[in-house]
Scaffold this active site. Structure first.
Site, PDB file in Angstrom:
ATOM      1  N   GLU A 408      -2.009 -12.222   2.820  1.00  0.00           N
ATOM      2  CA  GLU A 408      -3.109 -13.152   3.037  1.00  0.00           C
ATOM      3  C   GLU A 408      -2.678 -14.613   2.979  1.00  0.00           C
ATOM      4  O   GLU A 408      -3.133 -15.449   3.757  1.00  0.00           O
ATOM      5  CB  GLU A 408      -4.224 -12.886   2.023  1.00  0.00           C
ATOM      6  CG  GLU A 408      -5.037 -11.621   2.288  1.00  0.00           C
ATOM      7  CD  GLU A 408      -4.365 -10.353   1.806  1.00  0.00           C
ATOM      8  OE1 GLU A 408      -4.944  -9.263   1.988  1.00  0.00           O
ATOM      9  OE2 GLU A 408      -3.241 -10.433   1.241  1.00  0.00           O
ATOM     10  N   HIS A 475     -13.782  -4.607  -4.318  1.00  0.00           N
ATOM     11  CA  HIS A 475     -14.258  -4.598  -2.941  1.00  0.00           C
ATOM     12  C   HIS A 475     -15.717  -5.037  -2.836  1.00  0.00           C
ATOM     13  O   HIS A 475     -16.271  -5.027  -1.738  1.00  0.00           O
ATOM     14  CB  HIS A 475     -14.117  -3.200  -2.318  1.00  0.00           C
ATOM     15  CG  HIS A 475     -12.704  -2.783  -2.097  1.00  0.00           C
ATOM     16  ND1 HIS A 475     -11.906  -2.311  -3.112  1.00  0.00           N
ATOM     17  CD2 HIS A 475     -11.933  -2.759  -0.985  1.00  0.00           C
ATOM     18  CE1 HIS A 475     -10.710  -2.022  -2.629  1.00  0.00           C
ATOM     19  NE2 HIS A 475     -10.696  -2.279  -1.338  1.00  0.00           N
TER      20      HIS A 475
END
Length: 669
Positions: A408, A475
């Site tokens: 990322e 998540h």
């Protein structure tokens, strides 16, 4: 020291000498100014000049370089006006960062130099993005990024080299191995025999060279540049050198064995090259003296000019205005809000799911902007974790719809690098939770770059977020408030399909970094009428969902649907529901109007209570709307725990379960 000059004319050898000598003489002056208290800090590159100068001269002037704090030779070899550099180092407004940055933490687009941040490693991924832009444009260019030996231990080094290798990018990564990371010697930093050995692990080529031999550096980088362009691949160069002064002047050099200074002092890049030119009759002693006198006079004159700079007078309005790049007035997209549809119409509309509205915005953005690139894990053939980009590869090709490795930080940095070359990018953070591993690039590089030296970051990061789907602590967390504190970021959080499309198009058209939060539970559970045309919803403008008289519920995202559902189930209560839509910037005018409407305010969000955006809004209301209140401002938020996996525990966690309690408390106040 052996200098191979067979490929150089005498004029070229002297030109190299002049470029090599200049940063040394400037540094000697800077060290004097430091002792006189006229500058506050200095990171010396004495002993390492051959690397900066050789690399810069080997590149074309319009090829981007990502230097660090010991690379003065990059700036001087790019012929940056010395008086303006002095102004930068003195903290004057007429420097390159208006007094907002120190020493070499600045860049200059006209000189194709990208300013560093103190974290060092993120520079490498920016070089990836620039090289990707060159590749997409079919330009025969390379980018070049510096790292110290210490920086090779950072995750950003690994991510940047891996992305460059996987994407076959023409990037030159240069390691300046000077033996120390501040005071930590290299034998306490890595166990490989040489840092260049790391190249093999990424499937790329590398070479280890004498970083104090200016002709070796120049000739190597020139050859490596040709290789990168011809083969469209990255290359790693380890330059062996030594730092003849401390990490910075205040740190001293007591930790360095004396014999190292004696050994490397004999390898001084300037003294040795100068003696070589004298020995081979390329230059005479008189010429050397003339050049040194010329440079001394030049430095003194430029310093006098810098000394005439007026003291900074802080201007609060200017400081605030420079956080974001001003958006160009022209836009292809019409502003269409919910009310606009009712009053003026918006052409053909279709009942659309939230997820499909986002897909439509991306597709129309790609059609409108040939320079727009989408990047993310699994977004190409697979279509992304939520299938939003499914089918895009067939329409737009893999150059624009790019699968990324799981890195990322490097992809955020690459997005910034693309922006340096005029590209737009939308990065899909597969889950908003994963932004934590790209946090540094977001909050320190993207957010601050325009304020620091006027470079925009034309980047959107899509952030699938929120609970209600039983996905657990990694998540489903709501982390939007992490970013609302950071000046230079825009944070958008739609609750309807109409707003999802219009705000995403607006985010793509905005030249500033935008974090675009998409609630996963809304993707396929919410539908609404959405114009088929290419349109925008204004960022920073809230929407009144429902007029009411009893309590003003100020919310966003899933909270809008919770409040609306509560109103339907309790017709005896009249709620005034305000959907913020943008959390940075906030629509304070709409917030004040909502407070005035009922005098009682409930701030509702899915995020946890402590540190949530509700606390900031509550403080603002108390400070600016106190006379309008008939009751204390109340916050209804989720538990101050990580979000749990079990559905019953998740329901217990959610703020939705507490709405009735807070509504009753406000009604009874």
């Amino acid at each position: 020291m052996d200098f191979n000059c067979q490929n150089f004319t005498n004029e070229e050898l002297i030109y190299v000498y002049r470029n090599l000598l200049m940063p040394r003489m400037i540094e000697e002056k800077m060290l004097l100014l430091l002792r006189q208290g006229k500058i506050s800090k200095w990171f010396s590159g004495i002993g390492q000049e051959a690397i900066s100068v050789g690399c810069t001269l080997a590149l074309q002037p319009d090829e981007w370089i990502m230097p660090l704090h010991r690379n003065l030779g990059v700036f001087t070899s790019r012929q940056m006006p010395l008086h303006k550099l002095f102004m930068q180092w003195q903290g004057n407004k007429e420097g390159y960062s208006k007094g907002r940055e120190r020493s070499f933490h600045f860049g200059s687009k006209p000189h194709h130099i990208c300013g560093m941040i103190s974290h060092l490693g993120p520079q490498l991924a920016i070089a990836d993005g620039v090289a990707l832009a060159y590749k997409l444009k079919k330009e025969n260019k390379v980018s070049l990024a510096f790292s110290g030996d210490g920086g090779t231990s950072e995750g950003d080094f690994h991510e940047a080299l891996n992305v460059a290798a996987v994407w076959d990018l023409p990037v030159i990564f240069v390691i300046e191995n000077n033996g120390y990371g501040l005071s930590t010697p290299v034998n306490e930093q890595y166990r490989c025999e040489s840092l260049v050995d790391k190249a093999k692990g990424y499937g790329i080529e590398g070479v280890k060279i004498d970083g104090n031999n200016i002709l070796t550096v120049y000739d190597t980088i020139r050859g490596v540049r040709d290789y990168c362009i011809e083969n469209q691949k990255p290359y790693l160069v380890e330059c062996m050198t030594f730092r003849m002064r401390g990490h910075e002047e205040a740190s001293g050099t007591k930790y360095v064995p004396k014999e190292l200074f004696e050994e490397w002092g004999a390898k001084d890049p300037i003294r040795n090259y100068e003696q070589f030119l004298l020995d081979t009759n390329v230059i005479t002693g008189t010429q050397v003296a003339d050049i040194r006198n010329e440079f001394k006079n030049y430095i003194d004159e430029e310093l006098k000019m810098a000394a005439e700079a007026a003291p900074i007078k802080p201007d609060e309005a200017e400081e605030l205005n420079d956080v974001f790049m001003r958006r160009p007035e022209k836009t292809k997209a019409r502003i269409i809000d919910h009310d606009t549809i009712q009053v003026a119409g918006a052409g053909q509309q279709t009942e659309t799911r939230f997820v499909d509205a986002i897909k439509s915005a991306l597709q129309q953005g790609l059609e409108q902007h040939p320079e727009l690139i989408l990047m993310g894990q699994d977004i190409a053939e697979y279509g992304g974790a939520f299938k939003i980009t499914e089918g895009f590869v067939e329409i737009f090709g893999k150059e624009r719809i790019r699968n990324t490795p799981l890195c990322e930080s490097a992809i955020v940095g690459s997005a910034l690098g693309l922006s340096l070359e005029g590209y737009k990018s939308v990065m899909e953070m597969q889950f908003a939770d994963f932004a934590s591993v790209g946090f540094n690039q977001i909050v320190n590089n993207l957010a601050k770059i325009h304020y620091r030296w006027g470079q925009n970051a034309d980047v959107v990061i899509r952030m699938p977020t929120g609970g209600g789907v039983g996905a657990g602590p990694f998540h489903s967390q709501s982390n939007e408030a992490w970013f609302t504190h950071v000046a230079g970021l825009k944070v958008v959080y739609p609750s309807t399909p109409h707003d999802a499309k219009g705000l995403l198009i607006a985010a793509i058209n905005d030249p500033n970094p935008v974090l675009f939060f998409e609630h996963k539970a809304l993707y396929r559970s919410i539908s609404g009428m959405v114009p088929e045309e290419y349109y925008e919803v204004e960022i920073g403008k809230a929407r009144v969902v429902k007029q009411g008289e009893d309590i003003s519920v100020i919310t966003y995202g899933s909270g809008v649907h919770w409040a609306s559902e509560y109103q339907e189930q309790h017709p005896g209560v009249s709620l005034h529901i305000l959907d913020l839509r943008s959390l940075a910037p906030l629509d304070h005018t709409a917030i004040k109007a909502a407070v005035a409407r009922t005098g009682k305010v409930l701030l509702l969000h899915e995020d946890t209570l402590t540190g949530g955006i509700g606390g900031e809004i509550s403080a603002w209301i108390s400070e600016h709307c106190f006379e309008l209140l008939d009751a204390p401002v109340m916050r209804c938020a989720s538990l101050d725990t990580p979000i749990p996996f079990n559905l019953e525990l998740e329901k217990n966690f959610m703020a939705k379960n507490k709405i009735h309690e807070y509504i009753q408390r406000l009604l009874n106040y």
